[in-house]
Design a protein around this motif. Structure first.
Motif, mmCIF file in Angstrom:
data_model
loop_
_atom_site.group_PDB
_atom_site.id
_atom_site.type_symbol
_atom_site.label_atom_id
_atom_site.label_comp_id
_atom_site.label_asym_id
_atom_site.label_seq_id
_atom_site.Cartn_x
_atom_site.Cartn_y
_atom_site.Cartn_z
ATOM 1 N N THR A 137 63.555 -38.639 -53.078
ATOM 2 C CA THR A 137 63.498 -39.742 -54.038
ATOM 3 C C THR A 137 64.207 -39.430 -55.347
ATOM 4 O O THR A 137 64.463 -40.337 -56.144
ATOM 5 N N ILE A 138 64.530 -38.143 -55.600
ATOM 6 C CA ILE A 138 65.242 -37.809 -56.844
ATOM 7 C C ILE A 138 66.670 -37.330 -56.585
ATOM 8 O O ILE A 138 67.416 -37.086 -57.532
ATOM 9 N N VAL A 139 67.062 -37.189 -55.312
ATOM 10 C CA VAL A 139 68.367 -36.619 -54.997
ATOM 11 C C VAL A 139 69.489 -37.621 -55.261
ATOM 12 O O VAL A 139 69.418 -38.777 -54.856
ATOM 13 N N ALA A 174 62.825 -23.419 -58.010
ATOM 14 C CA ALA A 174 62.300 -24.747 -57.669
ATOM 15 C C ALA A 174 62.956 -25.751 -58.606
ATOM 16 O O ALA A 174 62.683 -25.762 -59.810
ATOM 17 N N GLU A 175 63.831 -26.571 -58.070
ATOM 18 C CA GLU A 175 64.697 -27.393 -58.922
ATOM 19 C C GLU A 175 63.967 -28.446 -59.767
ATOM 20 O O GLU A 175 64.334 -28.669 -60.917
ATOM 21 N N PRO A 176 62.921 -29.143 -59.281
ATOM 22 C CA PRO A 176 62.344 -30.226 -60.099
ATOM 23 C C PRO A 176 61.275 -29.786 -61.089
ATOM 24 O O PRO A 176 60.646 -30.647 -61.710
ATOM 25 N N LEU A 225 56.300 -41.999 -56.425
ATOM 26 C CA LEU A 225 57.494 -41.237 -56.057
ATOM 27 C C LEU A 225 58.689 -42.128 -55.756
ATOM 28 O O LEU A 225 59.785 -41.918 -56.273
ATOM 29 N N GLY A 226 58.476 -43.109 -54.866
ATOM 30 C CA GLY A 226 59.603 -43.919 -54.407
ATOM 31 C C GLY A 226 59.504 -45.373 -54.761
ATOM 32 O O GLY A 226 60.241 -46.202 -54.215
ATOM 33 N N PRO A 366 63.687 -41.180 -63.351
ATOM 34 C CA PRO A 366 64.261 -42.241 -62.510
ATOM 35 C C PRO A 366 64.030 -41.978 -61.026
ATOM 36 O O PRO A 366 63.980 -40.830 -60.577
ATOM 37 N N ILE A 367 63.870 -43.060 -60.281
ATOM 38 C CA ILE A 367 63.758 -42.994 -58.829
ATOM 39 C C ILE A 367 65.149 -43.240 -58.253
ATOM 40 O O ILE A 367 65.729 -44.307 -58.439
ATOM 41 N N ALA A 368 65.693 -42.258 -57.566
ATOM 42 C CA ALA A 368 67.036 -42.401 -56.995
ATOM 43 C C ALA A 368 67.011 -43.159 -55.678
ATOM 44 O O ALA A 368 67.923 -43.931 -55.383
ATOM 45 N N GLN A 369 65.960 -42.921 -54.857
ATOM 46 C CA GLN A 369 65.875 -43.552 -53.544
ATOM 47 C C GLN A 369 64.517 -44.240 -53.413
ATOM 48 O O GLN A 369 63.474 -43.600 -53.535
#
Length: 791
Positions: A137-139, A174-176, A225-226, A366-369
């Motif tokens: 959802t963030i990619v 851990a990226e996020p 999340l989404g 922001p929600i990407a997906q």
């Protein structure tokens, strides 16, 4: 020292694989590096053969919980030189061939941290680590790192950076990750735009204040999340009724969220498999049987007339914190009006949810997906995904043996429960559930998702696969896409795609012997131009032969038949009986008086016109007809499958046991027109069922007897077909009707007892949500046959 490269493929980015590689390598005193790239994770190792073998063995044993290895490829590289020590190096870009990880529910360590007053992430709503949290959802791009996510706008503070750099920390790379100081923040506001503060509702913060609002009967839109959720107290009858009215969802059951399993057990029965599903990283909504002795405090409007409840646990710390003070479950349904996609951004939510929500709990990540909650149900001994979305999508599906050289395929799916599927590099990527494409907003989101996945995977299709139905928006979009780019088109029959999707999910090789596919659903266009929906197919990946069907019955009023169950009842009765027989034998029944109140002469004229009442071998419409006969949603339904679901829900365990012990309604297996295909003919069942109504039989018993009779007929026809062949020993059960647990659990065990191997979808929906996968593998198999000159 010898140097080799090790290629790790599968779900290996964003789930803690690189830190695990580094820890294992350093523990074994190996030198080299690890990095993400477009194909997955690449490791360069310098050390002895024994050290390197030990590395692979220990890495596989110590993979982080969210990682899924599909392959490990090792290659000696004597020309490579590595520096001393072992490092994690910068990601390398290229054409993506690795998986984008699904989102994962909060892990136990992060849940504990959120509740620990001594933790610096105490009550932080966006706590995560390599074992959990947002992914898909963030990619915004791959390879996966922070700058290619919507977390790019939140630079890590010094403390978070220290965790990120510490290989002993579970947040190592851990990226996020973020915290109160550097990460996203939640904020509460009124829907009417008036100034507000959370202090009157809480002594803590905005998120805690939501619990007070819910207990007061308010409806709160929560950014998850989404997409947004619409939430209210599930015990507050007024709030539930207002949410139904505002959301335009008259009776479809609401999903519920509970603080923990113990709370769910107050209302529903939970088996071990269901508990695993609820508490796993996917954390879907799980459909559970109500407790007969359970709490009665839930508002009746939560799941009207249902013997089951759809429960989930908090999948994010934000939901966890909201629920901390709740003493009962909350309704947690998609943040949309009926049939539209969920809202994802604050402006969109305030526009589309105007008049629905009283308050908004927003955040600035922001929600990407866009993605909805997944739904699963235990049936026939396995938890089966009915809606594949958050937690599952877009995890790749490894293609079976024989598809290694398959072309790149774009499959467009069906009109309802829309998805798309990309096939390349030995994997199928099936999108999340997107909804019914007859809604313009949903169709727009479906097209956007197709473009996003194509961009993430740099997917350039060679073949476009579409359903045979020319009126499907997915088919029309696929044909236009292919024409614009000069691509080959593969038309795929609907029910064949159901069978192929199940074969692909279960890893059945391309050159396998044919199977018997029993595909039961509402409607799909057959390769003869007629409407199908109850089919027996001898099938492989490339082709099929129709060897059995349900008796075709008119769809009175065309598309209206799927919305008004009484039309199917009328058509089924008139398909085998004339009015003198009906009125003579059953004229005292209330349902006959009801049907006679309709314009019968006009309806009978319509039945004689293929244009006004096309015939269809639909199993789904048979269920609708029986539901109408026993008085369930006779006049009209307000959501797909409502009448059929109500018929299943009407069955009690006692009624089912009695139906199994007693005489079976007579459903015959005959031939169409006396000489055509073997078919299931329900006329005898109708006479017996109407007789039961005259005798005053209980609705639960009639519903159970119908299920037992239909199961018996399906098994008899299946065995009849297979006994005439010596090359079929496997049966595939797919199509939306098999979501009916009672029917599946009556049929599958009997087929196994007959010595047959039974395949039923599990991770891929058996309804139309799985069709795109079936279309993709059929198109690929045909292309491979053409390449090899196979007739």
């Amino acid at each position: 020292m010898s140097v080799e490269t090790i290629r790790l493929r599968g779900i290996v980015q964003g789930v803690g694989v690189r830190p695990t590689v580094a820890r294992v390598a350093r523990r074994l005193a190996l030198e080299g590096w690890v990095r993400n790239d477009a194909e997955g994770v690449l490791v360069a190792l310098a050390g002895s053969q024994a050290q390197r073998d030990a590395f692979v063995e220990q890495l596989v044993a110590e993979l982080p919980p969210l990682a899924r290895l599909s392959s490990v490829e090792r290659r000696d590289d004597p020309a490579m030189v590595v520096d001393r020590g072992f490092t994690i190096v910068e990601s390398e870009q290229g054409r993506p061939r690795t998986a984008v990880s699904p989102d994962a529910a909060t892990c136990a360590e992060c849940r504990a941290e959120v509740l620990d007053p001594l933790s610096r992430r105490y009550r932080y709503p966006f706590t995560n680590c390599t074992h959990c949290g947002p992914r898909f959802t963030i990619v915004t791009g791959v390879p996966y790192d922070r700058r290619r996510t919507t977390m790019a706008a939140f630079p890590r503070c010094a403390e978070c950076q220290a965790e990120y750099d510490d290989e002993s920390d579970r947040r190592y790379h851990a990226e996020p990750i973020a915290c109160h100081r550097c990460g996203p923040r939640a904020s509460l506001s009124r829907a009417d735009g008036r100034a507000s503060t959370w202090q009157p509702c809480s002594l803590l913060d905005d998120v805690d204040a939501v619990a007070t609002l819910l207990e007061r009967g308010e409806i709160v839109a929560i950014k998850a999340l989404g997409g947004y959720h619409l939430c209210c107290d599930a015990t507050h009858e007024g709030a539930v009724a207002r949410l139904r009215e505002r959301k335009r969802r008259p009776s479809k059951p609401f999903a519920l969220m509970a603080t923990d399993v113990a709370m769910i057990e107050r209302f529903a029965l939970i088996s071990g498999l269901e508990r695993e599903a609820l508490t796993g990283p996917e954390a879907p909504i799980v459909l559970l049987d109500r407790r007969a002795d359970g709490d009665v405090e839930l508002a009746p409007g939560v799941a009207p007339g249902q013997r089951s409840l759809g429960f989930m646990l908090p999948s994010t710390p934000l939901h966890q914190i909201v629920l901390l003070r709740m003493r009962a479950p909350i309704v947690c349904t998609s943040g949309n009006r009926s049939e539209e996609p969920p809202c994802t951004e604050a402006g969109e939510a305030r526009e589309r949810l105007r008049g629905v929500a009283d308050w908004y709990l927003d955040h600035d990540r922001p929600i990407a997906q866009r993605i909805d909650d997944s739904v699963a149900r235990l049936s026939d001994g396995a938890v089966r995904v009915l809606r594949r979305a958050r937690g599952y999508a877009p995890a790749p599906i490894a293609l079976p043996p024989g598809f290694e050289r398959a072309p790149r395929v774009l499959a467009m799916g069906a009109q309802w429960k829309g998805t798309v599927c990309l096939l390349q590099d030995g994997y199928a990527v099936l999108s999340q559930h997107l909804g019914d494409l007859d809604d313009l907003l949903t169709f727009t989101e479906w097209e956007r998702t197709r473009a996003v996945l194509a961009q993430l995977y740099e997917h350039a299709p060679e073949v476009v696969a579409v359903d045979l139905h020319a009126d499907y928006r997915s088919t029309q979009a696929g044909l236009a896409f292919a024409e614009e780019r000069g691509l080959a088109v593969a038309g795929v029959q609907h029910h064949h795609a159901h069978v192929a999707a199940c074969l692909a999910e279960h890893g059945v090789p391309r050159d396998t012997a044919p199977v018997l596919g029993i595909t039961l659903d509402g409607l799909g266009l057959g390769d003869d131009g007629t409407l199908w929906g109850g089919e027996f197919l001898i099938a492989g990946y490339t082709s099929f032969t129709r060897v059995g069907t349900f008796k075709p019955v008119a769809l009175l009023g065309g598309d209206l038949a799927s919305e008004e169950p009484w039309r199917n009842l009328y058509a089924h009765l008139r398909a085998g009986m004339d009015w003198p027989e009906i009125t003579c034998n059953f004229g005292d029944l209330e349902l006959i008086h009801y049907l006679l109140s309709k314009p019968c002469s006009l309806l009978d004229q319509a039945l004689a016109s293929p244009a006004l009442a096309p015939r269809a071998s639909s199993c789904g419409r048979l269920f609708d007809a029986v539901a109408a006969a026993v008085g369930l949603h006779r006049e009209r339904i307000d959501h797909e499958g409502q009448a059929a679901s109500a018929l299943e829900q009407a069955i009690t365990p006692e009624a089912l046991a009695e139906a199994i012990r007693g005489e079976i309604y007579p459903i015959s297996v005959s031939r169409l027109g006396g000489e055509g295909l073997p078919c299931i003919e329900p006329l005898g069942m109708w006479r017996a069922l109407l007789g039961d109504l005259i005798e005053g039989a209980d609705r639960a018993l009639i519903a159970a007897r119908f299920h037992v009779a239909l199961a018996d007929a399906v098994v008899r026809l299946a065995i009849k077909v297979i006994s005439a062949r010596d090359d079929v020993s496997t049966v595939v059960l797919s199509g939306g009707v098999w979501q009916n647990r009672v029917l599946l659990e009556l049929v599958a065990p009997r087929l196994r007892t007959a010595g047959l191997h039974v395949l039923v979808p599990r991770a891929v929906p058996m309804n139309d949500g799985g069709l795109a996968l079936g279309e993709a593998v059929i198109a690929a198999a045909r292309s491979l046959d053409e390449q090899q000159g196979t007739p």
